[in-house]
Design an enzyme around this catalytic site. Sequence first.
Site, PDB file in Angstrom:
ATOM      1  N   SER A   1      -0.299  -3.988  -8.157  1.00  0.00           N
ATOM      2  CA  SER A   1      -0.843  -4.866  -9.191  1.00  0.00           C
ATOM      3  C   SER A   1      -2.357  -4.832  -9.105  1.00  0.00           C
ATOM      4  O   SER A   1      -2.924  -4.583  -8.027  1.00  0.00           O
ATOM      5  CB  SER A   1      -0.346  -6.304  -8.983  1.00  0.00           C
TER       6      SER A   1
ATOM      7  N   TYR B   1       0.248 -13.639  -3.378  1.00  0.00           N
ATOM      8  CA  TYR B   1       0.515 -12.443  -4.176  1.00  0.00           C
ATOM      9  C   TYR B   1      -0.620 -11.439  -4.023  1.00  0.00           C
ATOM     10  O   TYR B   1      -0.373 -10.227  -3.874  1.00  0.00           O
ATOM     11  CB  TYR B   1       0.700 -12.847  -5.631  1.00  0.00           C
TER      12      TYR B   1
END
Length: 270
Positions: free
Chosen positions: A133, A146
Amino acid sequence: MSKTVAITGAARGIGLATARALKAKGATVVIGDIDEAAVAEAAESLGVTGRPLDVTSRAAFAAFLDAAEESAGPLDVVINNAGIMPIGPVTDESDADARRCLDINVHGVMLGTKLALDRMLPRGRGHVINMASLAGVTYTPGLALYNASKAAVIAFTEATRLEVRGRGVQVSAVLPTFTNTELIAGTRSPRGQRNCEPEEIAAAVVELIGRPRPQVVVPKRLGRQVRLGTLFPDRLRQAIARRYGLDTIFLDFDPDARKAYDTRIRTARP
C-alpha cells in the site's frame, strides 16, 4: 493469458476484482479467503476454484497451495492479497488488534511468499506479488498499525526480490492508494482526490504479470508525487497533509459505518 494463479483474501474487494480480471484474460484462478461462505460464493460467481484459507497458519496455507496445484497445475503466480486495516488513535488500538494486523498483513505475506518460493525456485520460474500500500511509504495519523504492516511488506518484498533475482522467479509489490473497499468504510476521501476502484488495482496486477517490475504504484502519478515528497521538509509535508485532510481522515471517522467491518476482521475464522 495461460497462467495459473492463486490469490489470497479474494472473497471480496481487490482480491475478487483481480480474480475476475485474470479469469477474463484466460488465466486459471484459485482463490482463498478466511470467510468460507464468502469465498465459496465468490468462486461460484466467477466459475473458479475457491477454498477456505487462514494465511496465518503454515499448515492451512500449504494445504491451500497444494490443493491449488492439484486442481489447476503448477502455480505461475501467487498473489498475497489478504489484509486487514484497523484504524484510530494508536493508544486506542488493542494489543490483540496489533498482533492480528501483523499476523495477517506481515506474517501472512511472508508465509505465502516462502511457500510459493519453495515451489517456484526448483522450477526456475514463477511470480510472487505482494499487495502492499502507499500507506507503507506515506504515514498518516490514525493508521499506525497499518502503516507499520505495509512498510514491512514493502521491505520484505524488496529484500526477497534481491535475494532470488537471477533464479527465474519474480517478486513484486503493488502499492495502491485509497481504494473503495470495506477497508475504508466510515472514512472520507482526501480533499480533491478520487479513490481508486478495485478494478483499477486489478488492471495494474494484470499488467504487472505481463511485464514484471519490482514495484507498482496505483495510480502511477502518485508514485512520482511520493518520491518527490520525501525531499520535502517535515513542515511542508505536514502542511500538505492538512490541505488534503490526511491529518484527520483516520481519526475523525464514522464508527457506526465501520462496525460491520471491524467486527468481521476481529472475529473471522475459517
